[in-house]
Design an enzyme around this catalytic site. Structure first.
Site, PDB file in Angstrom:
ATOM      1  N   GLY A 328       1.077  -1.386  -0.436  1.00 34.93           N
ATOM      2  CA  GLY A 328       0.255  -0.024   0.213  1.00 34.93           C
ATOM      3  C   GLY A 328       0.675   1.700  -0.054  1.00 34.93           C
ATOM      4  O   GLY A 328       2.365   1.373   0.114  1.00 34.93           O
ATOM      5  N   SER A 329       0.180   2.406   0.745  1.00 31.96           N
ATOM      6  CA  SER A 329       1.263   3.720   0.897  1.00 31.96           C
ATOM      7  C   SER A 329       2.424   3.518   1.832  1.00 31.96           C
ATOM      8  O   SER A 329       3.158   4.776   1.127  1.00 31.96           O
ATOM      9  CB  SER A 329      -0.428   5.046   1.041  1.00 31.96           C
ATOM     10  OG  SER A 329      -0.764   4.909   0.312  1.00 31.96           O
TER      11      SER A 329
END
Length: 639
Positions: A328-329
């Site tokens: 993810g981020s």
């Protein structure tokens, strides 16, 4: 007397003499062979048969060594030994094994669990070996059997050392456990050339530190030369070579930090890996749920084994080194570092962020509905703008991304001193050609690069890899090999062998680029997605939240009916103090939703304890369902 009769007597006497000579030669040849054999046995083969005779008189009895003790960095014992009596049966000496066990039950308590464990051990070993039917007998039970032992040939009491893990489930995947040696283990020991050192030993390390440092922990087997009589009974000990106990191990792990984190996870699934970026030493390695390693010491019974193996929560899976997840981020700081080092134009430009990115006919949505408007490089890290990193990924191209990420050991094993580590997936055109079989599926499409920029797509890494990369960034590009053991101690001499930090490589990053990315991560903590969680902290941290999509949803809100196991994973990476880090960690909560809601609070309280000695005062983080329900009612505004 006629002449014919005289001739016949002469012939008969001659024939008789020939028979006498032949018989004498035959007897002489037999004595020659006999004396020759005597000479061969008593002169030429003297040493051989003397040895065999001695073996009939002398028995060589192995003495297994005491296994080394495992402690944490502060001296807390994590694994040690204790002595106890076991009741053991040699199945091959039993005419009716079941009947023998039933008769034994009238003298010593044998439970259904004991019988199940015994049955499982029989399936894994040879019948002529002794197997425990009961362990840890009391003195009273030992005395009762001793008085009746004459009724049970092939059954005996043995004194053995048992492994004990006093903290139970705490750090179970890190410490590991020992189990009974099976056929596969014997083959491996033989292949390694150490089989002779395991004579008389029934157990060895199966996973974790117990397995990785088996040779150091095991020690060296000793022997006793015992004179025996014709009945096989020991008469006296002729000579004794004492065993050399295994080395003691001291870990770099702070077991109190480990326990704090495991308590914070409560019943949630996930992992946390904390590393000292200055040395690569592991400070904590959590994988939840865990298991009780003491279950394996006596031989785990089939019922418990089945429960562990069939559980949907996979308690035997070491998520820290074998769990693979899209980052993810939390991938964005490394993307930002790659972009700065590659001097890509977008790092100096401001773009418009409408909340999505069009690439061809495909619309890639931002987690922040409506977008952030004007967006530049520094702000994109703080607010976690997907739109900015979509465009950045396209500008960089998959080859440049993969080349840079490879230097951080993404897609490779970190080399941590634990067996079974997975390499994760660092996507690239070359990887895709190897992974898929048909030309159409092997081709890399430019649209696939877009999702790579925000840590989705084919990206898949372990918590160990994420913590390793975070520690390298915290250490300004100096990478150390992660390791759990810091000292190996000789139990006899007390000599301490330090496990020195092993530098892997030093990145040629420009200082201004590194500090720029770190400032962005500090901004995440001060004003971005981590600000609420870290409010009031008396130290400066640099971090990044992440929400890794497990199941594709339409729109930016959770569907209230979505299954808990399809909800997003919650990620958080962080190091502190930002200016001179002493700890870097990565934490993932499976299906925990938004990164700042589930993973970040665990990281905050772990840092509070490690840096300030502050124990968590708030209640444990609530269960998955309640936390995720909060995420359902709120619009995701960056991660």
């Amino acid at each position: 007397m006629s002449q014919g009769e005289i001739k016949n007597q002469h012939r008969e006497r001659y024939a008789f003499q020939l028979r006498i000579i032949a018989a004498a030669l035959f007897v002489l040849s037999l004595f020659t062979l006999l004396f020759g054999r005597f000479f061969w046995l008593q002169a030429v083969q003297h040493d051989k048969y003397m040895t065999l005779a001695e073996q009939n008189r002398i028995s060589l009895v192995p003495i297994p060594p005491s296994r080394g003790i495992i402690r944490d960095k502060n001296g807390v014992i994590l694994a040690h030994n204790f002595s106890a009596y076991t009741l053991e049966i040699t199945p091959s000496k039993q005419a009716n094994l079941d009947e023998t066990i039933e008769r034994l039950s009238s003298i010593v308590e044998i439970t259904a669990k004991d019988k199940r464990r015994f049955k499982k051990l029989r399936e894994e070993t040879k019948d002529f070996e002794t197997l425990p039917i009961r362990t840890r007998l009391s003195d009273e039970e030992v005395a009762r059997f001793a008085a009746n032992s004459y009724r049970f040939p092939g059954v005996e009491i043995k004194a053995r050392l048992f492994r004990h893990y006093p903290l139970g489930e705490i750090a179970s995947h890190l410490i590991g456990y020992i189990g009974r040696i099976n056929t596969k283990d014997l083959e491996q020991l033989d292949e390694d050339g150490v089989l002779a050192n395991y004579r008389g030993t029934d157990h060895l390390g199966k996973i974790g530190i117990e397995q990785s440092y088996e040779q150091q922990l095991h020690g060296k087997t000793g022997f006793e030369e015992v004179e025996i009589d014709s009945g096989g009974r020991a008469v006296r000990t002729l000579r004794r070579t004492p065993p050399i106990p295994g080395s003691d191990l001291t870990l770099s792990v702070d077991i109190k930090l480990q326990q704090v984190v495991e308590d914070l996870f409560d019943k949630r699934r996930g992992s946390l890996v904390a590393i000292d970026p200055r040395t690569g030493g592991l400070l904590a390695m959590v994988s939840k749920p865990g298991f009780d390693p003491n279950l394996f010491v006596d031989g785990i019974d089939p019922l418990s084994w089945n429960e562990l193996n069939t559980s949907l929560d996979k308690p035997l899976l070491n998520r820290a080194i074998r769990g693979e997840y899209p980052p993810g981020s939390t991938f964005k700081p490394f993307m930002a570092m790659a972009a700065l080092e590659g001097d890509f134009p977008l790092t100096r430009q401001t773009i418009s962020d409408p909340g999505y990115f069009m690439y061809g006919n495909n619309k890639f949505r931002d987690s922040h509905a409506g977008g952030y408007g004007s967006m530049n490089f520094d702000r994109s890290i703080i607010v976690s703008s997907d739109t900015y990193f979509y465009q950045l990924a396209v500008q960089m191209g998959i080859d440049n991304i993969a080349k840079f990420m490879k230097t951080l050991d993404f897609g490779s094993q970190t080399g941590v001193d634990l067996n079974g580590e997975r390499a994760g997936i660092l996507p690239s055109p070359e990887w895709k050609k190897k992974r898929f079989k048909t030309p159409a599926t092997q081709k890399w499409y430019s649209g696939e690069t877009v999702s790579i920029g925000i840590g989705q797509g084919y990206n898949s890494y372990t918590p160990m890899q994420m913590a390793h990369a975070t520690a390298t960034l915290a250490n300004r590009g100096v990478m150390f090999r992660p390791h759990a053991v810091s000292k190996i101690i000789d139990p006899i001499t007390g000599i301490v062998k330090m496990v020195e930090p092993q530098p892997v490589r030093t990145m040629t990053w420009k200082k201004e680029n590194t500090e720029r990315v770190i400032r962005g991560m500090v901004g995440v903590i001060r004003e971005g997605t981590g600000a609420r969680t870290f409010a009031g902290a008396n130290y400066i941290a640099a971090g990044k939240t992440g929400t890794a999509q497990v199941y594709s949803l339409k729109g930016s809100k959770y569907n209230k009916n979505i299954s808990e196991r399809l909800r997003d994973h919650s990620w958080f990476i962080v190091f502190a103090p930002a200016e001179n880090p002493t700890i870097a960690l990565a934490v993932i909560v499976e299906n925990g939703g938004f990164g700042a809601q589930a993973a970040a609070p665990i990281a905050r309280q772990a840092l509070d304890y490690y840096l300030n000695g502050k124990l968590p005062t708030a209640p444990k983080i609530s269960g998955v369902a309640s936390s995720a329900s909060n995420a359902m009612t709120e619009e995701i505004v960056g991660d």
